[in-house]
Write an enzyme that holds these catalytic residues in place. Structure first.
Site, PDB file in Angstrom:
ATOM      1  N   SER A 121      40.444  44.370  35.649  1.00 18.50           N
ATOM      2  CA  SER A 121      39.638  45.212  36.529  1.00 18.50           C
ATOM      3  C   SER A 121      40.484  46.179  37.340  1.00 18.50           C
ATOM      4  O   SER A 121      40.041  47.272  37.683  1.00 18.50           O
ATOM      5  CB  SER A 121      38.823  44.333  37.484  1.00 18.50           C
ATOM      6  OG  SER A 121      37.984  43.453  36.772  1.00 18.50           O
ATOM      7  N   ASP A 136      42.773  32.762  41.244  1.00 17.43           N
ATOM      8  CA  ASP A 136      42.187  33.293  40.008  1.00 17.43           C
ATOM      9  C   ASP A 136      42.831  32.637  38.789  1.00 17.43           C
ATOM     10  O   ASP A 136      43.247  33.314  37.853  1.00 17.43           O
ATOM     11  CB  ASP A 136      42.344  34.815  39.950  1.00 17.43           C
ATOM     12  CG  ASP A 136      41.472  35.445  38.863  1.00 17.43           C
ATOM     13  OD1 ASP A 136      40.491  34.799  38.430  1.00 17.43           O
ATOM     14  OD2 ASP A 136      41.767  36.577  38.443  1.00 17.43           O
ATOM     15  N   VAL A 156      48.277  46.672  31.340  1.00 17.81           N
ATOM     16  CA  VAL A 156      49.626  46.168  31.096  1.00 17.81           C
ATOM     17  C   VAL A 156      50.124  46.653  29.736  1.00 17.81           C
ATOM     18  O   VAL A 156      49.400  46.584  28.740  1.00 17.81           O
ATOM     19  CB  VAL A 156      49.666  44.626  31.151  1.00 17.81           C
ATOM     20  CG1 VAL A 156      51.098  44.130  30.965  1.00 17.81           C
ATOM     21  CG2 VAL A 156      49.101  44.123  32.482  1.00 17.81           C
ATOM     22  N   GLY A 194      47.308  44.271  27.611  1.00 19.22           N
ATOM     23  CA  GLY A 194      46.323  43.650  28.486  1.00 19.22           C
ATOM     24  C   GLY A 194      45.659  44.661  29.389  1.00 19.22           C
ATOM     25  O   GLY A 194      46.223  45.721  29.684  1.00 19.22           O
TER      26      GLY A 194
END
Length: 351
Positions: free
Chosen positions: A31, A137, A35, A28
């Protein structure tokens, strides 16, 4: 989840943890972080390494670690195994969780799958909100779900805040406008209808604008200064609607102005005027694609996914999540007690 090979150049910013963890692949990238899936040399178990970029605010990084510690890896919230720092490089270590790709999930999810997914997500949100925290988020990419085990995990608290941090009063309940009148009369990114918008020459209202486009609540788009956990529940509603229609993303807008107009094409002028008044704003538009009255969610779902089976309880929950007014939007706690989940809870009690 899409996996990528790791380049040697990628390893420079996590090399100081490599004696203990062996990176396997990139899983992953956002911004503010990258990961990796890695192997813990001591336990022999897989972990996830979140390498936080140097551009991240130190205060934000510290806040995220504190939120994770507060939530304690309980109730479907990702736990923190450890955190390492080398000068301005920070790497957080999490348990590895294998999720299904969201697009794959919505392509063949049945009603029981949808209920389990939402129930898992709401358990996490209720835990977050009960600790006075807003995630800010919520989107499919931040809720990992394993369909085989029926378990989910809420991740990425990089934009989270305590509710009391977002202070100031917006003009709820018909109060006088707290700032410039905003006229949302742009074009919707997909249909491009003719229309106009009026620009106010005064400085715009300043307010928190966290979240990902397409999942931001009306109070965020209206730039209300005081925001609550209700913004997360709107995002859950958008995820719910996305699953039911199998349209991902459901909202395509590229900016906040178009996002408001896109919402208006569903809710209509009448409800948008009420919502704008609730938030101390004014709604004015001449865009032909916006109806006077709202389009029922039943019509939208049936037109985009004729095979959807949700029932009256499911639609009732959807309407209560996607309530334009934050004060009457359903809470995570109340949503968990909604009749939509009754048969799911009965099954769990018998298991």
């Amino acid at each position: 989840m899409e996996e990528e090979k790791i380049l040697e150049s990628d390893l420079r910013h996590i090399s100081f943890v490599m004696p203990k963890y062996t990176p396997i692949e990139k899983i992953g990238e956002g911004s503010f972080s990258v990961v990796y899936k890695a192997l813990d040399a001591e336990s022999g178990r897989y972990v996830a390494l979140k390498a936080i970029t140097r551009t991240s605010s130190p205060a934000r990084v510290l806040d995220e670690m504190m939120f994770l510690k507060t939530l304690g890896g309980r109730k479907n919230c990702m736990g923190l195994l450890g955190c390492f720092r080398n000068e301005d490089q920070v790497v957080a270590v999490f348990p590895y969780f294998e999720p299904i790709d969201f697009r794959e999930f919505i392509s063949n999810a049945n009603l029981a799958d949808i209920k389990r997914y939402l129930h898992n997500l709401l358990i996490a949100i209720e835990h977050v909100h009960s600790n006075g925290i807003m995630h800010r988020d919520l989107k499919p990419g931040n809720f990992l779900y394993n369909k085989e085990s029926g378990r989910g995990m809420l991740i990425d608290f990089g934009l989270a805040q305590y509710e009391e941090y977002s202070e100031g009063q917006h003009a709820e309940g018909g109060a006088k406008p707290a700032g410039p009148l905003l006229f949302f009369n742009s074009v919707v990114s997909k249909t491009k209808p003719p229309g106009y918008y009026e620009r106010d020459g005064r400085p715009p209202m300043k307010a928190p604008r966290a979240g990902t486009r397409g999942f931001r609540a009306p109070e965020v788009l209206f730039r209300c200064q005081r925001q609550t956990g209700a913004i997360d529940m709107w995002s859950v509603g958008v995820i719910f609607l996305t699953i039911l229609t199998t349209q991902y993303p459901f909202f395509y807008s590229s900016d906040d102005i178009d996002s408001i107009v896109e919402i208006a094409t569903i809710f209509g002028h009448a409800e948008m005027r009420k919502a704008a008044k609730f938030y101390g704003r004014v709604w004015r538009s001449n865009i032909d694609s916006i109806p006077e009255e709202r389009i029922p969610f039943e019509t939208i779902v049936e037109s985009l996914n004729p095979w959807a089976e949700i029932g009256s309880d499911g639609y009732d929950l959807l309407y209560r999540m996607l309530d334009l007014c934050s004060s009457s939007r359903i809470t995570a706690s109340d949503a968990l007690s909604h009749p939509f989940f009754d048969d799911l809870k009965t099954h769990e009690n018998c298991a």
